[in-house]
Design a protein around this motif. Structure first.
Motif, mmCIF file in Angstrom:
data_model
loop_
_atom_site.group_PDB
_atom_site.id
_atom_site.type_symbol
_atom_site.label_atom_id
_atom_site.label_comp_id
_atom_site.label_asym_id
_atom_site.label_seq_id
_atom_site.Cartn_x
_atom_site.Cartn_y
_atom_site.Cartn_z
ATOM 1 N N SER A 289 -4.529 0.733 -6.196
ATOM 2 C CA SER A 289 -5.734 1.551 -6.287
ATOM 3 C C SER A 289 -6.528 1.498 -4.986
ATOM 4 C CB SER A 289 -6.594 1.063 -7.447
ATOM 5 O OG SER A 289 -7.760 1.847 -7.560
ATOM 6 N N ARG A 290 -6.611 0.297 -4.408
ATOM 7 C CA ARG A 290 -7.326 0.156 -3.131
ATOM 8 C C ARG A 290 -6.616 0.900 -2.008
ATOM 9 N NH1 ARG A 290 -8.735 -6.335 -3.405
ATOM 10 N NH2 ARG A 290 -10.491 -6.176 -4.877
ATOM 11 N N VAL A 291 -5.300 0.765 -1.973
ATOM 12 C CA VAL A 291 -4.521 1.450 -0.942
ATOM 13 C C VAL A 291 -4.708 2.965 -1.060
ATOM 14 C CG1 VAL A 291 -2.202 1.969 -0.106
ATOM 15 C CG2 VAL A 291 -2.813 -0.383 -0.707
ATOM 16 N N ARG A 292 -4.624 3.462 -2.273
ATOM 17 C CA ARG A 292 -4.795 4.903 -2.483
ATOM 18 C C ARG A 292 -6.172 5.360 -1.999
ATOM 19 N NH1 ARG A 292 -5.009 7.406 -8.467
ATOM 20 N NH2 ARG A 292 -6.977 6.235 -8.396
ATOM 21 N N GLY A 293 -7.209 4.617 -2.368
ATOM 22 C CA GLY A 293 -8.552 4.986 -1.953
ATOM 23 C C GLY A 293 -8.713 4.986 -0.444
ATOM 24 N N ARG A 294 -8.123 3.987 0.213
ATOM 25 C CA ARG A 294 -8.245 3.890 1.669
ATOM 26 C C ARG A 294 -7.473 4.997 2.375
ATOM 27 N NH1 ARG A 294 -7.892 -2.773 1.385
ATOM 28 N NH2 ARG A 294 -10.008 -2.974 0.516
ATOM 29 N N VAL A 295 -6.280 5.271 1.875
ATOM 30 C CA VAL A 295 -5.479 6.358 2.460
ATOM 31 C C VAL A 295 -6.206 7.691 2.288
ATOM 32 C CG1 VAL A 295 -3.351 7.692 2.225
ATOM 33 C CG2 VAL A 295 -3.255 5.194 2.237
ATOM 34 N N GLU A 296 -6.763 7.910 1.111
ATOM 35 C CA GLU A 296 -7.457 9.171 0.839
ATOM 36 C C GLU A 296 -8.689 9.336 1.725
ATOM 37 O OE1 GLU A 296 -8.187 9.162 -3.348
ATOM 38 O OE2 GLU A 296 -6.189 9.941 -3.844
ATOM 39 N N TYR B 290 1.483 -1.689 3.248
ATOM 40 C CA TYR B 290 1.966 -0.666 2.323
ATOM 41 C C TYR B 290 2.015 0.762 2.898
ATOM 42 C CZ TYR B 290 0.930 -4.548 -0.797
ATOM 43 O OH TYR B 290 0.894 -5.791 -1.373
ATOM 44 N N ALA B 291 1.028 1.133 3.704
ATOM 45 C CA ALA B 291 0.972 2.523 4.175
ATOM 46 C C ALA B 291 1.760 2.755 5.466
ATOM 47 C CB ALA B 291 -0.484 2.946 4.377
ATOM 48 N N TYR B 292 1.577 1.881 6.451
ATOM 49 C CA TYR B 292 2.205 2.111 7.748
ATOM 50 C C TYR B 292 3.727 2.187 7.705
ATOM 51 C CZ TYR B 292 -2.425 1.092 9.744
ATOM 52 O OH TYR B 292 -3.760 1.097 10.064
ATOM 53 N N PRO B 293 4.405 1.367 6.872
ATOM 54 C CA PRO B 293 5.864 1.484 6.845
ATOM 55 C C PRO B 293 6.354 2.870 6.399
ATOM 56 C CG PRO B 293 5.189 -0.600 5.891
ATOM 57 C CD PRO B 293 3.937 0.212 6.081
ATOM 58 N N VAL B 294 5.520 3.572 5.639
ATOM 59 C CA VAL B 294 5.913 4.889 5.123
ATOM 60 C C VAL B 294 5.384 6.027 5.995
ATOM 61 C CG1 VAL B 294 5.790 6.458 3.132
ATOM 62 C CG2 VAL B 294 5.968 3.978 2.775
ATOM 63 N N SER C 60 3.259 13.737 -1.643
ATOM 64 C CA SER C 60 4.541 13.056 -1.857
ATOM 65 C C SER C 60 4.625 11.763 -1.057
ATOM 66 C CB SER C 60 5.704 13.984 -1.492
ATOM 67 O OG SER C 60 5.727 14.260 -0.098
ATOM 68 N N HIS C 61 4.039 11.760 0.139
ATOM 69 C CA HIS C 61 4.029 10.541 0.951
ATOM 70 C C HIS C 61 3.162 9.462 0.302
ATOM 71 C CE1 HIS C 61 5.008 13.617 4.136
ATOM 72 N NE2 HIS C 61 5.992 12.743 4.296
ATOM 73 N N VAL C 62 2.018 9.884 -0.207
ATOM 74 C CA VAL C 62 1.123 8.930 -0.853
ATOM 75 C C VAL C 62 1.791 8.325 -2.080
ATOM 76 C CG1 VAL C 62 -1.135 8.604 -1.942
ATOM 77 C CG2 VAL C 62 -0.902 10.152 0.013
ATOM 78 N N MET C 63 2.480 9.164 -2.850
ATOM 79 C CA MET C 63 3.182 8.659 -4.034
ATOM 80 C C MET C 63 4.282 7.676 -3.642
ATOM 81 S SD MET C 63 1.553 9.870 -6.508
ATOM 82 C CE MET C 63 2.665 9.257 -7.789
#
Length: 201
Positions: free
Chosen positions: A174-181, A140-144, A156-159
């Motif tokens: 929720s997990r992705v958001r927490g890990r990115v943060e 989910y995160a790396y492609p963006v 804006s990137h996180v959204m």
């Protein structure tokens, strides 16, 4: 009567039979010849009642002309009450911090994430937990933002990462958001405190 200056010559300093010792050129500049016949420039000075000497480089690297210019610049610092040795240390330290900050800010989000996982996985409850971190970020995160410099990642990137999965995969989002943060928070701490190796612990 002023002190003699420019006492040395290019021809003389290149001689191979100069006995070991210090040979003055004037204005605090000396040629230092070692027992092994290596030759280096030394600037000697007094500051706050203390005698000090500062290396200016080998004669193979610094010419007599350049050594005189360096010695004059250091002499002017002494006149202003600045210790040239401490001044050089301060400048080098500032340059290191600047280089490390530039390098850190160029680090991609993916590099930061991988370093974060590596630094923290030993304290996690299982290897499966670490693999889950890697898998969710990969999906989910790396492609963006994977190839984006971490310093440029914003809300804006996180959204953009979360919007496609927020309603269909709420728990995963929720997990992705927490890990990115967590990764971004660690990155901000690295930049703020000038830690030299990002995510070292």
């Amino acid at each position: 009567m002023g002190r003699a200056v420019n006492q040395l010559s290019d021809k003389w300093i290149k001689k191979t039979d100069i006995p070991p010792g210090l040979y003055g050129d004037g204005n605090g500049l000396y040629l230092q010849v070692s027992n092994r016949n290596t030759k280096a420039w030394i600037f000697r000075f007094m500051i706050r009642g203390r005698a000090r000497k500062m290396g200016l480089g080998d004669i193979d690297q610094v010419s007599l002309k350049d050594a005189r210019k360096l010695a004059q610049a250091k002499r002017l610092l002494v006149v202003d009450g600045v210790d040239p040795i401490e001044d050089r240390k301060t400048r080098k330290a500032a340059l290191v911090v600047e280089r490390e900050a530039t390098r850190a800010k160029a680090t991609t989000f993916r590099q930061c994430a991988e370093a974060y996982i590596k630094a923290h996985q030993s304290g996690w409850k299982s290897a499966k937990h670490a693999s889950q971190w890697a898998a969710t970020l990969e999906a989910y995160a790396y492609p963006v933002i994977g190839s984006l410099p971490v310093a440029l990642v914003d809300r804006s990137h996180v959204m953009k990462i979360l919007e496609p999965i927020w309603t269909t995969k709420t728990e995963t989002a929720s997990r992705v958001r927490g890990r990115v943060e967590k990764i971004l928070d660690r990155a901000r701490a690295v930049f703020r405190h000038g830690i030299r190796t990002p995510f070292s612990g």
